[in-house]
Scaffold this active site. Sequence first.
Site, PDB file in Angstrom:
ATOM      1  N   THR A   1       0.919  -1.380  -0.001  1.00 49.76           N
ATOM      2  CA  THR A   1      -0.030  -0.143  -0.037  1.00 49.76           C
ATOM      3  C   THR A   1       0.824   1.613  -0.032  1.00 49.76           C
ATOM      4  OG1 THR A   1      -1.381   1.456   1.584  1.00 49.76           O
ATOM      5  CG2 THR A   1      -0.028  -0.334   2.616  1.00 49.76           C
ATOM      6  N   ASP A   2       0.346   2.384  -0.410  1.00 47.75           N
ATOM      7  CA  ASP A   2       0.825   3.822  -0.474  1.00 47.75           C
ATOM      8  C   ASP A   2       1.014   4.256   1.256  1.00 47.75           C
ATOM      9  OD1 ASP A   2      -1.627   4.296   0.370  1.00 47.75           O
ATOM     10  OD2 ASP A   2      -2.011   5.944  -1.318  1.00 47.75           O
ATOM     11  N   GLU A   3       0.508   3.300   2.089  1.00 46.37           N
ATOM     12  CA  GLU A   3       0.373   3.984   3.157  1.00 46.37           C
ATOM     13  C   GLU A   3       1.878   3.635   3.915  1.00 46.37           C
ATOM     14  OE1 GLU A   3      -2.850   3.700   5.885  1.00 46.37           O
ATOM     15  OE2 GLU A   3      -4.238   3.624   3.843  1.00 46.37           O
TER      16      GLU A   3
ATOM     17  N   TYR B   1      -1.657  -0.426  11.194  1.00 47.57           N
ATOM     18  CA  TYR B   1      -1.813  -0.901   9.825  1.00 47.57           C
ATOM     19  C   TYR B   1      -0.576  -0.680   8.969  1.00 47.57           C
ATOM     20  CZ  TYR B   1      -3.455  -1.334   4.850  1.00 47.57           C
ATOM     21  OH  TYR B   1      -3.451  -1.639   3.674  1.00 47.57           O
TER      22      TYR B   1
ATOM     23  N   LYS C   1       1.992  -3.430   7.392  1.00 47.95           N
ATOM     24  CA  LYS C   1       2.233  -3.693   5.720  1.00 47.95           C
ATOM     25  C   LYS C   1       3.453  -3.648   5.517  1.00 47.95           C
ATOM     26  CE  LYS C   1      -0.357  -4.502   3.024  1.00 47.95           C
ATOM     27  NZ  LYS C   1      -0.961  -5.947   2.631  1.00 47.95           N
TER      28      LYS C   1
HETATM   29  P1  NAD Z   1     -10.296  -6.553   2.788  1.00 47.56           P
HETATM   30  O1  NAD Z   1     -10.128  -6.090   4.411  1.00 47.56           O
HETATM   31  O2  NAD Z   1     -11.444  -6.248   1.992  1.00 47.56           O
HETATM   32  O3  NAD Z   1      -9.984  -7.943   2.556  1.00 47.56           O
HETATM   33  C1  NAD Z   1      -9.067  -8.731   3.331  1.00 47.56           C
HETATM   34  C2  NAD Z   1      -9.167 -10.095   2.985  1.00 47.56           C
HETATM   35  O4  NAD Z   1      -8.290 -11.052   3.739  1.00 47.56           O
HETATM   36  C3  NAD Z   1     -10.590 -10.865   3.584  1.00 47.56           C
HETATM   37  O5  NAD Z   1     -11.243 -11.701   2.500  1.00 47.56           O
HETATM   38  C4  NAD Z   1     -10.115 -11.728   4.662  1.00 47.56           C
HETATM   39  O6  NAD Z   1     -11.131 -12.674   5.064  1.00 47.56           O
HETATM   40  C5  NAD Z   1      -8.622 -12.251   4.204  1.00 47.56           C
HETATM   41  N1  NAD Z   1      -7.848 -12.391   5.493  1.00 47.56           N
HETATM   42  C6  NAD Z   1      -7.652 -11.648   6.538  1.00 47.56           C
HETATM   43  N2  NAD Z   1      -6.677 -12.106   7.399  1.00 47.56           N
HETATM   44  C7  NAD Z   1      -6.473 -13.440   6.852  1.00 47.56           C
HETATM   45  C8  NAD Z   1      -5.479 -14.680   7.128  1.00 47.56           C
HETATM   46  N3  NAD Z   1      -4.961 -14.571   8.361  1.00 47.56           N
HETATM   47  N4  NAD Z   1      -5.579 -15.500   6.293  1.00 47.56           N
HETATM   48  C9  NAD Z   1      -6.090 -15.589   5.249  1.00 47.56           C
HETATM   49  N5  NAD Z   1      -6.913 -14.538   4.553  1.00 47.56           N
HETATM   50  C10 NAD Z   1      -7.225 -13.487   5.486  1.00 47.56           C
HETATM   51  O7  NAD Z   1      -8.991  -5.731   2.138  1.00 47.56           O
HETATM   52  P2  NAD Z   1      -8.761  -5.151   0.424  1.00 47.56           P
HETATM   53  O8  NAD Z   1      -9.186  -3.756   0.759  1.00 47.56           O
HETATM   54  O9  NAD Z   1      -9.425  -5.990  -0.305  1.00 47.56           O
HETATM   55  O10 NAD Z   1      -7.164  -5.103   0.730  1.00 47.56           O
HETATM   56  C11 NAD Z   1      -6.438  -6.160   0.002  1.00 47.56           C
HETATM   57  C12 NAD Z   1      -5.011  -6.098  -0.005  1.00 47.56           C
HETATM   58  O11 NAD Z   1      -4.830  -4.757  -0.701  1.00 47.56           O
HETATM   59  C13 NAD Z   1      -4.543  -5.746   1.604  1.00 47.56           C
HETATM   60  O12 NAD Z   1      -3.282  -6.162   1.532  1.00 47.56           O
HETATM   61  C14 NAD Z   1      -4.201  -4.208   1.645  1.00 47.56           C
HETATM   62  O13 NAD Z   1      -3.381  -3.998   2.582  1.00 47.56           O
HETATM   63  C15 NAD Z   1      -4.197  -3.896   0.378  1.00 47.56           C
HETATM   64  N6  NAD Z   1      -4.352  -2.374  -0.157  1.00 47.56           N
HETATM   65  C16 NAD Z   1      -5.758  -2.093   0.062  1.00 47.56           C
HETATM   66  C17 NAD Z   1      -6.030  -1.018  -0.313  1.00 47.56           C
HETATM   67  C18 NAD Z   1      -7.293  -0.210  -0.246  1.00 47.56           C
HETATM   68  O14 NAD Z   1      -7.741   0.864  -0.445  1.00 47.56           O
HETATM   69  N7  NAD Z   1      -8.368  -0.948   0.177  1.00 47.56           N
HETATM   70  C19 NAD Z   1      -5.136  -0.037  -0.870  1.00 47.56           C
HETATM   71  C20 NAD Z   1      -3.756  -0.402  -1.250  1.00 47.56           C
HETATM   72  C21 NAD Z   1      -3.529  -1.746  -0.620  1.00 47.56           C
HETATM   73  P1  TYD Z   2     -10.349   5.013   4.947  1.00 53.49           P
HETATM   74  O1  TYD Z   2     -11.244   4.613   3.641  1.00 53.49           O
HETATM   75  O2  TYD Z   2     -10.302   4.302   6.096  1.00 53.49           O
HETATM   76  O3  TYD Z   2      -8.857   4.653   3.926  1.00 53.49           O
HETATM   77  P2  TYD Z   2      -7.150   5.249   4.651  1.00 53.49           P
HETATM   78  O4  TYD Z   2      -7.272   5.518   6.135  1.00 53.49           O
HETATM   79  O5  TYD Z   2      -6.622   3.908   4.300  1.00 53.49           O
HETATM   80  O6  TYD Z   2      -7.029   6.094   3.701  1.00 53.49           O
HETATM   81  O7  TYD Z   2     -10.236   6.527   4.865  1.00 53.49           O
HETATM   82  C1  TYD Z   2     -10.133   7.409   3.608  1.00 53.49           C
HETATM   83  C2  TYD Z   2      -9.939   8.683   4.414  1.00 53.49           C
HETATM   84  O8  TYD Z   2     -11.424   9.140   4.988  1.00 53.49           O
HETATM   85  C3  TYD Z   2      -8.975   8.907   5.561  1.00 53.49           C
HETATM   86  O9  TYD Z   2      -8.535  10.394   5.576  1.00 53.49           O
HETATM   87  C4  TYD Z   2      -9.865   9.027   6.620  1.00 53.49           C
HETATM   88  C5  TYD Z   2     -11.341   9.378   6.265  1.00 53.49           C
HETATM   89  N1  TYD Z   2     -12.374   9.154   6.654  1.00 53.49           N
HETATM   90  C6  TYD Z   2     -13.260   9.900   7.656  1.00 53.49           C
HETATM   91  O10 TYD Z   2     -13.118  11.360   7.462  1.00 53.49           O
HETATM   92  N2  TYD Z   2     -14.090   9.382   8.272  1.00 53.49           N
HETATM   93  C7  TYD Z   2     -14.378   8.097   8.075  1.00 53.49           C
HETATM   94  O11 TYD Z   2     -15.570   7.634   8.943  1.00 53.49           O
HETATM   95  C8  TYD Z   2     -13.505   7.110   7.508  1.00 53.49           C
HETATM   96  C9  TYD Z   2     -14.065   5.918   7.681  1.00 53.49           C
HETATM   97  C10 TYD Z   2     -12.550   7.706   6.949  1.00 53.49           C
END
Ligand code: NAD
Ligand code: TYD
Length: 340
Positions: free
Chosen positions: A126-128, A150, A154
Site C-alpha cells: 500500500t501507499d501507506e 496498519y 504492511k
Molecule cells: P479486505 O479487508 O477487503 O480483505 C482482506 C481479505 O483478507 C478478507 O477476505 C479476509 O477474510 C482475508 N484475510 C484476513 N486475514 C487473513 C488471514 N490471516 N488468512 C487468510 N485470509 C485472511 O482488504 P482489501 O481492501 O481488499 O485489501 C486487500 C489488500 O490490498 C491488502 O493487503 C491491503 O493492505 C491492500 N491495499 C488495500 C487498499 C485499499 O484501499 N483497500 C489500498 C492499497 C493496498
Molecule cells: P479510509 O477509507 O479508512 O482509508 P485510509 O485510512 O486507508 O486512507 O479513509 C479514507 C479517508 O477518509 C481518510 O483520510 C480517513 C477519512 N475518513 C473519515 O473522515 N471518516 C470516516 O468515517 C472514515 C472511515 C474515513
Amino acid sequence: MKNILVTGGAGFIGSAFVRHMVERYPDYNIVCFDKLTYAGNIDNLLPVDDAENYRFERGDIADRATVSRALRDYCVDTVVNFAAESHVDRSILDPDAFIHTDVVGAYILLDEGRKHGIERFCQVSTDEVYGDIDIGLSLEDDRFLPNSPYAASKAAGELMARAYCVTYGMDIVITRGSNTYGPYQYPEKLVPFFATEAIDHRPLPLYGDGEQIRDWLYVDDHARGVDCVLHFGVSGEAYNLAGENQRANIDVTTRILELLGKPASLIRHVPDREGHDRRYAMSAEKARALGWRRQFDFDAGLEATVRWYQDNEWWWRKIKTGEYLEYYKRQYAERLAAQA
Ligand code: NAD
Ligand code: TYD
C-alpha cells in the site's frame, strides 16, 4: 505460471482480482485461499462460483500446516498475497490481528512458498508505507515512514518479502496501491460507508477538517495493475499503482451526497483519527513503463460505485448487522456525540 494461490481473495480487491483472472486466463487454475474474517465475503465470488478454473479453500495464512497443504494439494507455482487486516481505524483500536496476518502471516506464506519452490510471489502492499507526504509524489525508492499500526504492519510484511528475495533468491514482486474504491468494498471504508449511510439518510462522520487528501484508484484498475506486475514486474522490484486522482475527503463526501440527492447537512465534522496522515500521493511512472494504465477517472468511477451500492442493498444490508454495529458504536458513538 499455471496454478495461482490468491490469498485474501474473498475480500474487496482480492475478489476483483480473482474475478478478473478467472475470466482473463482460462488456462490458469485460480485458488482463492481466505480465512473469511469479518471482511471476507463469499458473496464477492458468486460471479465465478461455477467457473471450472476456480476453487475456494478456507484457511489462515499464518497457519503453517494449512498453507503447506494448500500449496501441495493444488501444485501451486504462484502466490499473490492480498490477505490482510486492512482498516486503519481498527488497527488503532486493536493492532493484534494486524501483526498476526500482515506480519506473521506474510512471513509464513513466504517461508512455505520458499520450501515448496514457488516460482513467483506477489506481495500486495500500500501507499501507506510511505506515510504522510506534504508535497510531490512518493517514488518506489523513497524511505518508509508508516504512521498507523496498519501501515507499519504492511511495511513489515513487505520488508520480509524483500528479504526473502535477496537472501533466498525467491522471485518476488511488490505492488503499492493507492486508496481503492468500487463495488464489494466492506462498508467501513470511506466511500462505501458514506454511500450506504447517506442512502439511509444517516450522519456522515468526517474526521477533522476533512481536508486530508487521498489518491483514489478504481478497484478494477488495481486488479489489472497487480496482474501486470505479476506478469511483467522485475523480481525484487516494487511498483506504485497510483490512481492519479487526488481528492480531499470533503470533496469526495460532497460528491457522494450529490450523486444520491442528499443534503450537505448530513456531514458531521467529528474529532480526528489519531495519527491521521494528511496526504498520500504516488508517482505511477514505473508501473506505466510496464504497460499499466488506469482506465477509470474518479468521476466516472465514483458514480458507478455509488450506483452499485444503490442497486445492491442485498449485498451490504446483511453486513451492517452484528459485529459491524458493535464496531460502529466503538468507533463513532463518542465522536458523533462530541460534535453534537
Ligand atoms: P479486505 O479487508 O477487503 O480483505 C482482506 C481479505 O483478507 C478478507 O477476505 C479476509 O477474510 C482475508 N484475510 C484476513 N486475514 C487473513 C488471514 N490471516 N488468512 C487468510 N485470509 C485472511 O482488504 P482489501 O481492501 O481488499 O485489501 C486487500 C489488500 O490490498 C491488502 O493487503 C491491503 O493492505 C491492500 N491495499 C488495500 C487498499 C485499499 O484501499 N483497500 C489500498 C492499497 C493496498
Ligand atoms: P479510509 O477509507 O479508512 O482509508 P485510509 O485510512 O486507508 O486512507 O479513509 C479514507 C479517508 O477518509 C481518510 O483520510 C480517513 C477519512 N475518513 C473519515 O473522515 N471518516 C470516516 O468515517 C472514515 C472511515 C474515513
